[in-house]
Design a protein around this motif. Structure first.
Motif, PDB file in Angstrom:
ATOM      1  N   ARG A 116     -13.383  -2.911  11.179  1.00 27.69           N
ATOM      2  CA  ARG A 116     -14.157  -3.482  10.067  1.00 27.69           C
ATOM      3  C   ARG A 116     -14.250  -5.005  10.192  1.00 27.69           C
ATOM      4  O   ARG A 116     -15.293  -5.601   9.888  1.00 27.69           O
ATOM      5  N   ASP A 138     -12.825   6.218   7.662  1.00 22.16           N
ATOM      6  CA  ASP A 138     -11.396   5.949   7.865  1.00 22.16           C
ATOM      7  C   ASP A 138     -11.140   4.753   8.777  1.00 22.16           C
ATOM      8  O   ASP A 138      -9.989   4.489   9.126  1.00 22.16           O
ATOM      9  N   ARG A 139     -12.206   4.047   9.182  1.00 24.25           N
ATOM     10  CA  ARG A 139     -12.016   2.875  10.053  1.00 24.25           C
ATOM     11  C   ARG A 139     -11.046   1.899   9.392  1.00 24.25           C
ATOM     12  O   ARG A 139     -11.092   1.679   8.193  1.00 24.25           O
ATOM     13  N   GLY A 140     -10.191   1.300  10.229  1.00 23.65           N
ATOM     14  CA  GLY A 140      -9.178   0.391   9.704  1.00 23.65           C
ATOM     15  C   GLY A 140      -9.631  -1.053   9.699  1.00 23.65           C
ATOM     16  O   GLY A 140     -10.822  -1.362   9.841  1.00 23.65           O
ATOM     17  N   ILE A 144      -9.362  -1.876   0.948  1.00 24.50           N
ATOM     18  CA  ILE A 144      -8.280  -2.600   1.631  1.00 24.50           C
ATOM     19  C   ILE A 144      -8.869  -3.766   2.425  1.00 24.50           C
ATOM     20  O   ILE A 144      -8.367  -4.899   2.363  1.00 24.50           O
ATOM     21  N   THR A 181      -3.751   1.839   8.554  1.00 24.07           N
ATOM     22  CA  THR A 181      -4.283   0.674   7.842  1.00 24.07           C
ATOM     23  C   THR A 181      -4.918  -0.322   8.807  1.00 24.07           C
ATOM     24  O   THR A 181      -6.019  -0.824   8.562  1.00 24.07           O
ATOM     25  N   GLY A 200      -6.968   2.432  11.886  1.00 27.07           N
ATOM     26  CA  GLY A 200      -7.768   3.445  11.204  1.00 27.07           C
ATOM     27  C   GLY A 200      -7.541   4.834  11.754  1.00 27.07           C
ATOM     28  O   GLY A 200      -6.817   5.038  12.722  1.00 27.07           O
ATOM     29  N   LYS A 207      -9.157   3.296  -0.868  1.00 27.88           N
ATOM     30  CA  LYS A 207      -9.956   3.574   0.327  1.00 27.88           C
ATOM     31  C   LYS A 207      -9.862   2.409   1.307  1.00 27.88           C
ATOM     32  O   LYS A 207      -9.521   1.279   0.944  1.00 27.88           O
ATOM     33  N   GLN A 208     -10.223   2.701   2.561  1.00 27.34           N
ATOM     34  CA  GLN A 208     -10.135   1.694   3.624  1.00 27.34           C
ATOM     35  C   GLN A 208     -11.039   0.488   3.363  1.00 27.34           C
ATOM     36  O   GLN A 208     -10.672  -0.639   3.678  1.00 27.34           O
ATOM     37  N   ASP A 209     -12.239   0.716   2.794  1.00 29.31           N
ATOM     38  CA  ASP A 209     -13.157  -0.412   2.549  1.00 29.31           C
ATOM     39  C   ASP A 209     -12.603  -1.358   1.486  1.00 29.31           C
ATOM     40  O   ASP A 209     -12.803  -2.578   1.560  1.00 29.31           O
ATOM     41  N   THR A 214       3.599  -1.282   3.947  1.00 27.01           N
ATOM     42  CA  THR A 214       3.200   0.120   3.781  1.00 27.01           C
ATOM     43  C   THR A 214       4.419   0.928   3.338  1.00 27.01           C
ATOM     44  O   THR A 214       5.485   0.840   3.945  1.00 27.01           O
ATOM     45  N   ARG A 221       0.858  -1.192   0.000  1.00 27.71           N
ATOM     46  CA  ARG A 221       0.000   0.000   0.000  1.00 27.71           C
ATOM     47  C   ARG A 221       0.893   1.241   0.000  1.00 27.71           C
ATOM     48  O   ARG A 221       1.754   1.388   0.863  1.00 27.71           O
TER      49      ARG A 221
END
Length: 393
Positions: free
Chosen positions: A121, A115-117, A72, A105, A108, A68-70, A320, A11
């Motif tokens: 999630r 922005d939740r990681g 990922i 990541t 979040g 985006k976070q979703d 990362t 990422r």
């Protein structure tokens, strides 16, 4: 049994406002996507420079700055969570230099809900799936371990809410005769729904050790392992499935010469770099075919993650990368580490066991049924006492 190599993803973090971006390109067309980093030779020094200019690395998938976070979560964490619900162990860990986006990541950002990681999630996804499945009885527990300066701390200890980290219970490693690792003083907190699990995550994050460094305003100064333990059982069955999912946020490696830190921050950086060095030693040892000894015991982190590295686990790594011009060397080092990790093979086994208590109840019931059938056939009530002849046999 599922045999597979560790899945490795990359990422790329968006560059800083004042930092010039390094030169790189992403090719997602090949069977395995590749990341190409270009380091132009500096000819201004007046000597011949024969260093490589182009570095190419392959990953399962590469996420650019706009990811985006979703996306990922759906690409990386969701397949692992599905395996954990099926009864396999899983691990997701983020690796990279300080300030490259590991904590963002895994845990979040706090500013926006989107922005939740991966951790929040995954909790949401797991409890959503558990509610849908009424065929089994599920029990869920969570634990949160922090490894700071090679000492383990329980971030979820209920007796020390919002206290200083030094007051938290120290977690120690114990090993049984079968070489299984047990963590003494690490509490397992039951979570019956998503809200309870997120409250525990928030409590643990409140107690985490962070500090401001020249490279990162909120730098994680410790390794943190958030673990979700799931046990499932079908009603009337004596078979129990137990699985666990480690979600690991490693502290970032940093070059002390570049950051210019001192005092406590310097001590922390030494411990962080040393534990990451031991992690790399384990990775190198596992990649060598004829290596008999793997140095898991060198550090607490590698001891805790023994199953995740070459053991009974389905493991995924997220590299990362900060592609600023000043950080390009560290990004290349992270990619090299990721290529070594991708060589490691894990053997994940379905974690099923028989509950002895339920087995005894079942056997007793079976014996009683057989006795009742015998009475119907013979017409005689058989006593449980043995006859003299039976005793002499």
């Amino acid at each position: 049994m599922v045999k597979e190599t560790i899945r490795v993803y990359a990422r790329v973090k968006p560059p800083g406002r004042r930092q010039p971006a390094g030169s790189y390109s992403i090719d997602n067309e090949e069977p395995l996507p590749s990341l190409e980093i270009t380091v132009p030779r500096d000819l201004a020094d007046g000597f011949i420079n024969n260093k490589r200019e182009i570095y190419r690395f392959k990953f399962q998938k590469i996420f650019n700055q706009e990811a985006k976070q979703d996306v990922i979560f759906d690409s990386i964490a969701k397949p692992v969570a599905e395996c954990v619900l099926a009864g396999y162990n899983g691990t997701i860990f983020a690796y990279g230099q300080t300030g490259s986006g590991k904590t963002f990541t895994i845990t979040g950002g706090a500013e926006r809900y989107s922005d939740r990681g991966i951790i929040p999630r995954t909790l949401s996804y797991i409890f959503d799936q558990l509610q849908k499945d009424s065929s089994k009885v599920y029990t869920t527990h969570v634990s949160y371990l922090e490894i700071y300066n090679e000492c383990g701390y329980d971030l979820l200890d209920p007796r020390h809410e919002a206290s200083r980290m030094e007051d938290l219970p120290k977690v120690t490693i114990m090993e049984d005769s079968d070489q299984n690792i047990h963590l003494k003083n690490l509490s397992l907190q039951q979570a019956t729904n998503e809200e309870e699990a997120l409250n525990l995550l928030f409590l643990g994050d409140t107690n985490r050790m962070i500090a401001e460094t020249p490279m990162n305003q909120a730098s994680s100064r410790s390794h943190c392992i958030f673990t979700i333990h799931i046990s499932s059982k079908e009603p009337g069955s004596a078979t129990i499935r137990r699985s666990k999912l480690h979600l690991v946020d490693l502290a970032g490696s940093e070059r002390v010469g570049k950051t210019g830190i001192g005092g406590h921050l310097l001590t922390e950086a030494k411990y962080i770099n040393l534990s990451l060095h031991y992690l790399e030693q384990v990775i190198i040892a596992l990649a060598e075919k004829n290596r008999s000894h793997i140095p898991y015991r060198n550090s607490m982190m590698t001891s805790v993650l023994r199953d995740s590295l070459g053991g009974n686990c389905m493991t995924t790594m997220i590299a990362t990368l900060a592609m600023d011009k000043r950080n390009i060397d560290e990004s290349i080092s992270t990619c090299r580490f990721a290529q070594r990790v991708a060589l490691i093979k894990n053997e994940a086994v379905l974690n099923e066991e028989i509950d002895p208590r339920l087995m005894i109840i079942q056997l007793k019931k079976e014996i009683q049924d057989l006795k009742d059938e015998l009475v119907l056939v013979t017409g005689k009530q058989r006593t449980s006492e043995l006859s003299q002849e039976e005793l002499l046999q």
